[in-house]
Design an enzyme around this catalytic site. Structure first.
Site, mmCIF file in Angstrom:
data_model
loop_
_atom_site.group_PDB
_atom_site.id
_atom_site.type_symbol
_atom_site.label_atom_id
_atom_site.label_comp_id
_atom_site.label_asym_id
_atom_site.label_seq_id
_atom_site.Cartn_x
_atom_site.Cartn_y
_atom_site.Cartn_z
ATOM 1 N N ASP A 106 0.823 -1.203 0.000
ATOM 2 C CA ASP A 106 0.000 0.000 0.000
ATOM 3 C C ASP A 106 0.858 1.254 0.000
ATOM 4 O OD1 ASP A 106 -2.033 1.823 0.218
ATOM 5 O OD2 ASP A 106 -2.687 1.225 2.218
ATOM 6 N N ASP A 315 -2.594 6.280 -5.359
ATOM 7 C CA ASP A 315 -2.867 5.292 -4.311
ATOM 8 C C ASP A 315 -3.000 3.904 -4.918
ATOM 9 O OD1 ASP A 315 -3.510 4.159 -1.870
ATOM 10 O OD2 ASP A 315 -5.617 4.724 -1.970
#
Length: 442
Positions: A106, A315
């Site tokens: 992430d 992201d």
């Protein structure tokens, strides 16, 4: 005891510095739905649902850190869904000897952490939990350690000279204690990193599906990138529907010029939030086009404000893209006028615009102009149909872009937009580069 902790801290820092100088590595990211019995349309719909919840949590987290915002959703009201439903994962070895565990990768998180059998036995899912009792290199980090002092958590406490924390992610919450451990990366050419700081704990809310924890690649002080002083990293995400592995490259191996691309390499800046340290990579999105037509999106709606609100993040943990309502409304209108298919008259959860496909046709039969993201400095990310549309149900083609609150929400470039795109985060020089690429050929 204090002297022992100081020596341990200095040794860890020396080892981390040494590892960072040679952390040149290629690893393969596991697809979120590799081996899943779910159909492509089912996986698409589930990932969109989680993405919407994650966007709400990101807005809530920033709102709390920056002191509010009338459009911000309270964190307690944001839905929690399995984080692993939209994220790529990496299998690493934790401990001595290594215990193989799968961690979600992430770019919007900093802390490395894993579910840890340190406080109680978890009989229902033992393979997911790392067991520090089986490792000779595990050690809790004291409250005076740098990571404990610098870490940005939702809650932090010191009990028994252990640094206890509670943290909120895009669609999960976890608590535990900071520790150090040896991590082994790479399936073929292995790189071993001793003394890496991580969180040893468990989920308090949400779910990771089949993952054990999370590995943060953000600019935050607790991330793998920051701890090892990795100058740059890159990934190339294969299309969601193909369920193939995706390459993740660190250090010298991340150089885009070493690999064949399908288009020019373009570069823009990575920005810092002016109001606080965040776990996000901001980029200067200044406009959008549909085909050759520049859309009349107010630049102010995309800009990051002096108070830290707004702006655009890249992201890897979000599926859909998000734009502030003002910008989204302009894009929505242009898409409706251009696509020339009937707008679906059915409610499709988690998508704000869907079209009815001609009888029996698939989305692949529909031609659409590219959606282009323009960045300060002239770089332009060209999104083809599969990078901004999805088919969550037979007969429906939905815009993979949603809206966020005008007065607070950030714009998000999600992983669907990054499919078949080599993306390079040059952390040392604060640059983001990208180029269209056939990711499964790298």
């Amino acid at each position: 005891m204090a002297r022992h902790h100081l020596l341990l801290r200095l040794l860890s820092l020396l080892l981390i510095t040494a590892a960072g100088a040679s952390f040149d590595l290629r690893a393969d990211l596991n697809h979120p739905y590799a081996g899943s019995p779910l159909s492509t349309t089912e996986t698409t719909a589930r990932a969109a649902r989680v993405s919407k919840a994650r966007a709400a949590r990101i807005t809530a987290r920033l709102a709390r850190a920056l002191g509010g915002g009338k459009g911000a959703l309270p964190a307690a009201d944001a839905r929690l869904f399995p984080l692993g439903d939209q994220c790529h994962t990496l299998t690493v070895g934790i401990g001595t000897p290594p215990q193989p565990r799968t961690l979600i990768v992430d770019t919007g998180s900093d802390l490395i952490w894993t579910q840890c059998a340190v406080r109680r036995q978890h009989r229902e899912r033992p393979p997911l939990y790392y067991d520090p009792g089986r490792s000779s290199s595990f050690a809790f980090l004291p409250c005076g350690s740098r990571l404990c002092q610098e870490g940005q958590f939702s809650f932090k406490n010191c009990t028994g000279n252990r640094c206890l924390y509670d943290d909120v992610y895009g669609s999960a919450e976890a608590d535990g204690a900071l520790a150090s451990e040896t991590f082994t990366f790479g399936a073929h050419s292995k790189v071993t990193v001793p003394g890496l700081g991580f969180g040893c704990g468990e989920l308090s809310a949400g779910s990771l599906v089949g993952a054990s924890g999370l590995i943060g690649l953000s600019p935050g002080s607790l991330s793998l990138i920051s701890q090892l002083s990795i100058p740059k990293f890159s990934y190339c995400l294969t299309p969601f529907a193909e369920r193939k592995t995706s390459p993740l490259l660190f250090g010298a191996m991340a150089d885009l010029k070493k690999y064949k691309t399908k288009g020019p390499i373009q570069t823009t800046s990575i920005l810092s939030n002016p109001a606080m340290e965040t776990a996000y990579y901001y980029v200067p999105l200044v406009g959008l086009s549909l085909g050759t037509k520049r859309l009349r999106v107010p630049a102010a709606s995309l800009a990051m404000r002096p108070d830290g609100t707004g702006g655009t993040i890249v992201d890897s943990g979000s599926t859909l893209a998000y734009l502030p309502e003002t910008a989204f409304d302009v894009v929505r209108k242009a898409v409706v006028e251009t696509v020339r298919l009937p707008v679906a008259n059915v409610t499709v959860e988690d998508y704000e615009l869907c079209f009815s496909l001609p009888g029996g046709a698939a989305m692949s039969a529909v031609e659409t102009p590219p959606l282009v993201l323009h960045f300060d400095g002239g770089a332009a990310m060209v999104l083809n149909r599969d990078n901004y549309f999805q088919e969550p149900r037979a007969g429906l083609m939905c815009l993979a872009v949603g809206s966020s609150p005008d007065d607070f929400g950030v714009s998000i470039i999600g992983n669907v937009q990054q499919q078949n795109m080599r993306v390079l985060f040059d952390v040392r020089n604060q640059k983001l580069s990208f180029a269209p690429t056939q990711c499964d050929s790298i």
